[in-house]
Design a protein around this motif. Structure first.
Motif, PDB file in Angstrom:
ATOM      1  N   SER A  55     -43.558  14.474  36.242  1.00 43.68           N
ATOM      2  CA  SER A  55     -44.936  14.381  36.365  1.00 43.68           C
ATOM      3  C   SER A  55     -45.931  14.817  35.310  1.00 43.68           C
ATOM      4  O   SER A  55     -45.615  16.046  34.923  1.00 43.68           O
ATOM      5  CB  SER A  55     -45.474  14.703  37.711  1.00 43.68           C
ATOM      6  N   ASP A  56     -47.012  14.435  35.047  1.00 39.61           N
ATOM      7  CA  ASP A  56     -47.980  15.108  34.032  1.00 39.61           C
ATOM      8  C   ASP A  56     -49.227  15.294  34.542  1.00 39.61           C
ATOM      9  O   ASP A  56     -50.186  15.710  34.326  1.00 39.61           O
ATOM     10  CB  ASP A  56     -48.406  14.041  32.921  1.00 39.61           C
ATOM     11  N   LEU A  57     -49.066  15.678  36.025  1.00 38.91           N
ATOM     12  CA  LEU A  57     -50.129  16.211  36.887  1.00 38.91           C
ATOM     13  C   LEU A  57     -50.011  17.974  36.548  1.00 38.91           C
ATOM     14  O   LEU A  57     -49.200  18.325  36.328  1.00 38.91           O
ATOM     15  CB  LEU A  57     -49.753  15.836  38.387  1.00 38.91           C
ATOM     16  N   THR A  58     -51.490  18.262  36.836  1.00 42.39           N
ATOM     17  CA  THR A  58     -51.819  19.499  36.893  1.00 42.39           C
ATOM     18  C   THR A  58     -50.951  20.299  38.057  1.00 42.39           C
ATOM     19  O   THR A  58     -50.861  19.525  39.219  1.00 42.39           O
ATOM     20  CB  THR A  58     -53.046  19.910  36.826  1.00 42.39           C
ATOM     21  N   GLU A  59     -50.959  21.646  38.051  1.00 38.72           N
ATOM     22  CA  GLU A  59     -50.367  22.429  39.181  1.00 38.72           C
ATOM     23  C   GLU A  59     -51.324  21.998  40.352  1.00 38.72           C
ATOM     24  O   GLU A  59     -50.760  21.903  41.504  1.00 38.72           O
ATOM     25  CB  GLU A  59     -50.109  23.874  38.869  1.00 38.72           C
ATOM     26  N   ALA A  60     -52.665  22.031  40.311  1.00 38.03           N
ATOM     27  CA  ALA A  60     -53.597  21.874  41.461  1.00 38.03           C
ATOM     28  C   ALA A  60     -52.843  20.568  41.954  1.00 38.03           C
ATOM     29  O   ALA A  60     -53.388  20.272  42.928  1.00 38.03           O
ATOM     30  CB  ALA A  60     -54.880  22.249  40.924  1.00 38.03           C
ATOM     31  N   GLU A  61     -53.292  19.519  40.949  1.00 34.24           N
ATOM     32  CA  GLU A  61     -52.955  18.014  41.340  1.00 34.24           C
ATOM     33  C   GLU A  61     -51.667  17.984  42.203  1.00 34.24           C
ATOM     34  O   GLU A  61     -51.529  17.145  43.144  1.00 34.24           O
ATOM     35  CB  GLU A  61     -52.935  17.186  40.330  1.00 34.24           C
ATOM     36  N   ILE A  62     -50.688  18.522  41.811  1.00 33.34           N
ATOM     37  CA  ILE A  62     -49.382  18.438  42.340  1.00 33.34           C
ATOM     38  C   ILE A  62     -49.466  18.949  43.827  1.00 33.34           C
ATOM     39  O   ILE A  62     -48.775  18.561  44.671  1.00 33.34           O
ATOM     40  CB  ILE A  62     -48.099  19.235  41.625  1.00 33.34           C
ATOM     41  N   ALA A 116     -48.165   0.262  45.219  1.00 32.04           N
ATOM     42  CA  ALA A 116     -48.115  -0.051  43.850  1.00 32.04           C
ATOM     43  C   ALA A 116     -48.179   1.010  42.861  1.00 32.04           C
ATOM     44  O   ALA A 116     -47.688   1.447  41.904  1.00 32.04           O
ATOM     45  CB  ALA A 116     -49.536  -0.714  43.480  1.00 32.04           C
ATOM     46  N   PHE A 117     -49.029   2.317  43.467  1.00 31.29           N
ATOM     47  CA  PHE A 117     -49.268   3.478  42.792  1.00 31.29           C
ATOM     48  C   PHE A 117     -47.775   4.116  42.786  1.00 31.29           C
ATOM     49  O   PHE A 117     -47.331   4.697  41.763  1.00 31.29           O
ATOM     50  CB  PHE A 117     -50.064   4.420  43.676  1.00 31.29           C
ATOM     51  N   ASN A 118     -47.017   4.128  43.875  1.00 29.49           N
ATOM     52  CA  ASN A 118     -45.704   4.724  43.948  1.00 29.49           C
ATOM     53  C   ASN A 118     -44.727   4.110  43.117  1.00 29.49           C
ATOM     54  O   ASN A 118     -43.921   4.729  42.284  1.00 29.49           O
ATOM     55  CB  ASN A 118     -45.075   4.908  45.523  1.00 29.49           C
ATOM     56  N   ASP A 119     -44.852   2.987  42.995  1.00 32.24           N
ATOM     57  CA  ASP A 119     -43.813   1.824  42.357  1.00 32.24           C
ATOM     58  C   ASP A 119     -43.823   2.177  40.785  1.00 32.24           C
ATOM     59  O   ASP A 119     -42.816   2.388  40.201  1.00 32.24           O
ATOM     60  CB  ASP A 119     -44.054   0.438  42.684  1.00 32.24           C
ATOM     61  N   LEU A 120     -45.169   2.481  40.503  1.00 30.74           N
ATOM     62  CA  LEU A 120     -45.515   2.474  38.984  1.00 30.74           C
ATOM     63  C   LEU A 120     -45.749   4.095  38.612  1.00 30.74           C
ATOM     64  O   LEU A 120     -46.141   4.347  37.485  1.00 30.74           O
ATOM     65  CB  LEU A 120     -46.869   1.767  38.420  1.00 30.74           C
ATOM     66  N   LYS A 121     -45.325   4.999  39.428  1.00 30.00           N
ATOM     67  CA  LYS A 121     -45.685   6.243  39.420  1.00 30.00           C
ATOM     68  C   LYS A 121     -47.023   6.763  38.925  1.00 30.00           C
ATOM     69  O   LYS A 121     -47.244   7.687  38.154  1.00 30.00           O
ATOM     70  CB  LYS A 121     -44.691   6.892  38.324  1.00 30.00           C
ATOM     71  N   MET A 122     -47.909   6.121  39.560  1.00 30.95           N
ATOM     72  CA  MET A 122     -49.312   6.431  39.100  1.00 30.95           C
ATOM     73  C   MET A 122     -49.902   7.295  40.236  1.00 30.95           C
ATOM     74  O   MET A 122     -50.877   7.057  41.079  1.00 30.95           O
ATOM     75  CB  MET A 122     -50.278   5.163  39.399  1.00 30.95           C
ATOM     76  N   TYR A 123     -49.303   8.721  39.971  1.00 24.09           N
ATOM     77  CA  TYR A 123     -49.588   9.638  41.026  1.00 24.09           C
ATOM     78  C   TYR A 123     -50.851  10.236  41.065  1.00 24.09           C
ATOM     79  O   TYR A 123     -51.505  10.351  42.110  1.00 24.09           O
ATOM     80  CB  TYR A 123     -48.619  10.747  41.237  1.00 24.09           C
ATOM     81  N   ARG A 124     -51.672  10.532  39.836  1.00 25.63           N
ATOM     82  CA  ARG A 124     -52.949  10.629  40.106  1.00 25.63           C
ATOM     83  C   ARG A 124     -53.900   9.744  40.495  1.00 25.63           C
ATOM     84  O   ARG A 124     -54.767  10.232  41.256  1.00 25.63           O
ATOM     85  CB  ARG A 124     -53.512  10.734  38.461  1.00 25.63           C
TER      86      ARG A 124
END
Length: 440
Positions: free
Chosen positions: A168-175, A102-110
């Motif tokens: 992605s809108d994740l921070t560098e640390a999150e990525i 689900a998370f990957n399908d909807l790009k919910m990477y956080r």
């Protein structure tokens, strides 16, 4: 990363096809298992219950599936949280693989990152796996399996990587942490994977030391991977024994390159007629030497101690002392003398080789019999301060040093008595100072 994505997720997250005897597994392996293929009577009794106990769970799972299909990320987060809150030991209401799909399908990477960290931090906790059963065999499970199966021949992880690098809108640390979490389950599959995950963990610890997960990554991921990495362990052992290895190379030989920037001398000064020639210094002074055990042989172009005179030749030395920082190498040298000068006047009267020349031209200096104007016999010593020593490569027996190099000595000069510009013989004391590079 060229292994099947289906194997990655089905084996690591869903584990629905597990057919081995679980009693033969280590505690760690059992801790990674979500589900056993053949359910025991206890599990069957839970999943076959009728009434209200599991009905809300299946209803929430159906609503979650609808939210996924509608790309409603807010409702997806809400329903996953609701299912997690409905968790009643020993029944799991949602699979890690279902959440991942689900998370990957909807790009919910956080949300994916949070789920993976929580899952992997508790990978060694096997208490929750006793008599555990999963709710499944419904549309949500079928969706997750289909979603993962359709990527079986594609690079799912590379797709995630591309998205992280662009949209992605994740921070560098999150990525960087998400990359680490994605590859961590495969870390021990091969030596290449160990090195890849170790590099990711090392980068995260070094660059995000203030992150709340940094200590966990260091102690639970990086340090075990370093112990499992032959290269890392080899380098650690080599560094721990560095002084011992360097000491074993003393007096063993090598090749050195020295360049001298400063020099001077005193003593014999009557080597040319100042009324006829104006000397110029040679811009390059240096030597290349080859050492075999304690013996050395050098090719030299060394300032003899006075402006305009330089010695070109060979020397033979002996290493009297060699240590971590110092090398002392006495030598004896045999050289030809070169004289570099400009004429004060283009022609002059002189006597050359017993013949009277009314006009003697400086052009004759370049003739075959006057290219060298003398010879030198030198007794000297090289004193080197090795201020930087390290291993040249992964080879423990390849060492290199950078040194401040110095040369001291005395030369007996014979400047061809009777030649109109250079003349006579005598002794010259000299010194030179520069830098050297030595491979040993």
């Amino acid at each position: 990363m060229k292994r099947s994505v289906l194997a990655i997720f089905v084996c690591v997250f869903l584990k629905t096809l597990y057919a081995a005897d679980s009693s033969a597994l280590s505690d760690f392996e059992r801790s990674l298992m979500d589900v056993q293929t053949s359910q025991n009577e206890f599990e069957q009794s839970l999943l076959n219950q009728e009434g209200s106990e599991l009905e809300p769970v299946y209803k929430a799972r159906e609503e979650l599936l609808d939210a996924i299909r509608n790309k409603d990320t807010a409702t997806v987060s809400q329903k996953i949280e609701e299912l997690e809150n409905m968790q009643s030991y020993p029944v799991k209401t949602i699979h890690a693989g279902e959440k991942f799909a689900a998370f990957n399908d909807l790009k919910m990477y956080r949300a994916m990152l949070k789920m993976l960290v929580q899952r992997l931090q508790n990978a060694y906790d096997s208490t929750s796996l006793q008599n555990e059963a999963y709710v499944g065999n419904d549309g949500l499970m079928a969706y997750a399996e289909d979603y993962i199966n359709k990527f079986a021949s594609k690079s799912l992880y590379e797709g995630i990587e591309r998205y992280l690098d662009t949209d992605s809108d994740l921070t560098e640390a999150e990525i960087h942490e998400l990359r680490l979490m994605l590859y961590l389950p495969m870390a021990y599959d091969s030596r290449d994977n160990i090195e890849n995950v170790r590099t990711l963990a090392s980068y995260f610890v070094e660059n995000y030391s203030d992150h709340p997960d940094a200590e966990w990554v260091r102690t639970c991921i990086l340090e075990p991977l370093e112990r499992a990495s032959f290269r890392v362990e080899f380098l650690k052992d080599r560094n721990a024994r560095s002084e011992e290895i360097i000491a074993s190379r003393f007096y063993t030989g090598g090749i050195g390159f020295n360049v001298y920037f400063l020099g001077g001398g005193f003593g014999y000064s009557g080597h040319y007629r100042k009324d006829l020639a104006k000397p110029s210094s040679y811009p390059v002074n240096g030597e290349v030497y080859l050492q075999l055990s304690r013996l050395s042989v050098s090719g030299e172009l060394i300032n003899a101690g006075h402006k305009g005179v330089i010695n070109l030749g060979m020397s033979f030395g002996f290493v009297a002392y060699d240590s971590r920082y110092w090398k002392i190498r006495p030598y004896v040298g045999f050289s030809k003398c070169l004289f570099n000068a400009d004429p004060v006047k283009p022609y002059f009267d002189s006597v050359h080789n017993g013949k009277d020349y009314s006009y003697y031209s400086f052009d004759d200096w370049g003739s075959e019999d006057t290219e060298f104007f003398g010879s030198a016999l030198t007794l000297g010593v090289n004193v080197d301060l090795k201020f930087a020593t390290s291993f040249r490569s992964i080879d423990s027996y390849g060492v290199w040093s950078v040194a401040v190099v110095s040369k001291f000595g005395v030369s007996q000069l014979d400047m061809k008595k009777g030649f109109p510009v250079t003349r006579g013989n005598g002794y010259d004391v000299f010194f030179a100072l520069g830098l050297g590079l030595y491979f040993w």
